[in-house]
Scaffold this active site. Structure first.
Site, PDB file in Angstrom:
ATOM      1  N   SER A 229      51.949  24.571  23.654  1.00 19.84           N
ATOM      2  CA  SER A 229      50.974  23.777  22.912  1.00 19.84           C
ATOM      3  C   SER A 229      49.568  24.038  23.480  1.00 19.84           C
ATOM      4  CB  SER A 229      51.373  22.297  22.961  1.00 19.84           C
ATOM      5  OG  SER A 229      50.667  21.543  22.013  1.00 19.84           O
ATOM      6  N   ASP A 455      56.566  24.007  12.784  1.00 20.41           N
ATOM      7  CA  ASP A 455      55.844  23.247  13.805  1.00 20.41           C
ATOM      8  C   ASP A 455      54.785  22.353  13.164  1.00 20.41           C
ATOM      9  OD1 ASP A 455      54.166  22.450  16.030  1.00 20.41           O
ATOM     10  OD2 ASP A 455      55.022  24.112  17.158  1.00 20.41           O
ATOM     11  N   HIS A 485      58.200  21.005  17.399  1.00 15.10           N
ATOM     12  CA  HIS A 485      57.059  21.538  18.135  1.00 15.10           C
ATOM     13  C   HIS A 485      57.557  22.471  19.230  1.00 15.10           C
ATOM     14  CE1 HIS A 485      52.990  21.703  19.517  1.00 15.10           C
ATOM     15  NE2 HIS A 485      53.178  20.995  20.609  1.00 15.10           N
TER      16      HIS A 485
END
Length: 516
Positions: A229, A455, A485
């Protein structure tokens, strides 16, 4: 709390513990005159329980083979433009390699995202996922500057944050807009009052320089890195600043480095709507039926109606708080980060339709960094401080209103919520650095870049944009056709084989590989 740049997924005190950390400089400042910080020796000790700012909880348990977690504090310059000036402490955690020392590649440093997530809290929580990698690496993570015990940014207190997160974050009239702007100003002013000296020095380029110092202090010629991320943005900025020092690196759940905060927020609106669409389709496909809708469209329509109803009249949440429209939206978004959480979303919606908002409130707490004792980590404070230090743009209500139609078209559920989040850095005390991060890294070793087609928080397209921005011969693209995610933590064998093969043997997968 949505920010104008990113949403995050990683959720993560006795006086003696506090003293043991501050004595080594963690979270404080000390004079570093004439000290060569690259020569410092880390004093690794058994880890204390995570601090409240890191998320609290018990000290990390030993790994299955008995390996204990070790913690230390690394000194880093408060201001990298004044490397001989005051220092701060960067909190580190590691688990030593489980394999033969002569086969050890080095340290593998993790950043799990945010910005604002504590790696000291996060690495033990996810350690089982990375057991294979520990055969050749010491697993290492850290609280980036501004986070947790690493000179953690402080803003509002727990009671004030409860009120902040329950407020109406999608104003419908001038009065509500004023309340939102006043609340943002109050939050930002509290950050300045409590963390004035730290705020100018928590940007991603500062954290990237900390990473290179960490590499040297850990004794590695190259930085071997696993970024997830926001950690992919941090890794990209590191590769830009230190391309010759990049070792084996993996970026998973990739931030698009070419976007402005507005574009990023709009992309997230589309990403979360896609994830909600997939949740709804999955629910109604089950043989036992879907308890929150008769069709995929009905599931989404009922959610929209719920949020409209909560905007007019909240329902009881986790005592003593109510479930508001904003809290419910946050809870729904949190549940879309992983397909494993979809059953909880179904249950939370069922409860809310019956007038019980407890589960959706608790899901929102997970995203906002609130524990069961009502204590907040500094996730929200760090998230805002780092994002606003990075992002040059300062949006106004006119900017939001001009874009609302586009955001609403992208997502009837999340559009307004993410559009108004663009005001997060309005009235911030420190100027932002750039329109978007610089990640071009000519001369870097290959970086494996993984995009997940489902995602919600870092939409799939960002992976290809990262590959292009890194430059020819650097980014190696891998696609995972999945939900949630990130990809490595999904358990997909194809993804795991590609990542493990690269990190353990140096074998670079073919760019364009697709895992299903």
């Amino acid at each position: 709390m949505p920010t104008s740049r990113r949403l995050r997924a990683v959720t993560l005190t006795a006086m003696a513990v506090v003293l043991s950390w501050s004595a080594t400089g963690c979270g404080g400042e000390a004079t570093g005159k004439d000290e060569d910080l690259t020569k410092q020796k880390l004093d690794w000790k058994d880890c204390p329980a995570p601090s409240t700012s890191e998320g609290g909880g018990p000290a990390p348990s030993p790994l299955p083979n008995g390996t204990a977690w070790q913690c230390a504090t690394m000194k880093a310059p408060l201001d990298w433009d004044d490397p001989k000036g005051d220092t701060i402490g960067i909190a580190l955690i590691r688990a030593r390699s489980s394999g033969d020392r002569d086969r050890r590649v080095g340290s593998l440093v993790f950043n799990f995202g945010g910005p604002g997530g504590s790696g000291v809290k996060g690495l033990p929580a996810f350690a089982d996922d990375f057991a294979a990698l520990r055969t050749r690496y010491d697993l290492v993570s850290f609280d980036p500057r501004g986070v947790g015990r690493s000179a953690g940014v402080e803003c509002e207190d727990d009671e004030e944050l409860d009120e902040y997160f329950q407020q109406d974050q999608t104003p419908d009239d001038a009065s509500e807009r004023k309340e939102l702007l006043d609340s943002t100003k109050t939050f930002n002013a509290a950050c300045e009052d409590n963390s004035r000296k730290t705020l100018p020095h928590v940007g991603t380029p500062d954290a990237a320089r900390d990473l290179d110092l960490m590499r040297e202090v850990l004794g590695d010629d190259k930085l071997h890195y696993f970024g997830i991320s926001y950690g992919t943005e941090l890794g990209g900025v590191y590769a830009h600043l230190f391309p010759k020092n990049v070792g084996r690196a993996v970026f998973d759940a990739v931030v698009d480095p070419t976007q402005t905060p507005e574009q990023s927020s709009l992309g997230q609106a589309k990403g979360f709507q896609l994830a909600l669409d997939n949740f709804a389709k999955d629910c109604v496909s089950k043989a036992e039926g879907c308890p929150v809708g008769d069709s995929a469209q009905d599931v989404k329509d009922r959610i929209t109606t719920l949020l409209d109803d909560l905007d007019r009249k909240p329902i009881p949440g986790a005592f003593p708080r109510d479930l508001t429209e904003s809290t419910a939206t946050t809870g729904i978004a949190q549940a879309l980060y992983s397909q494993d959480l979809w059953p909880l979303l179904t249950e939370g919606l069922q409860q809310a339709y019956d007038g019980d908002g407890r589960l959706l409130t608790l899901l929102a707490d997970s995203m906002n960094g609130r524990n069961e004792n009502g204590e907040y980590s500094n996730l929200a404070a760090a998230n805002v401080a780092i994002s606003c230090a990075d992002d040059k743009q300062r949006y106004t209500t006119k900017d939001v209103e001009a874009k609302q139609g586009e955001f609403r078209a992208a997502s009837p559920v999340f559009g307004d919520w993410l559009a108004w989040s663009m005001l997060t850095c309005t009235d911030w005390a420190v100027a932002g650095a750039a329109d978007h991060p610089e990640v071009s890294a000519p001369g870097s070793a290959p970086i494996l870049v993984i995009g997940n087609t489902g995602d919600p928080a870092t939409p799939y397209e960002g992976a290809r944009k990262m590959v292009g921005a890194l430059g020819a011969g650097v980014g190696v693209e891998l696609t995972y056709k999945g939900q949630g995610h990130g990809a490595y933590g999904s358990g997909n064998r194809c993804v795991k084989a590609a990542v493990d093969g690269y990190l353990l043997t140096g074998r670079v997968p073919k760019s364009g590989t697709i895992c299903t």
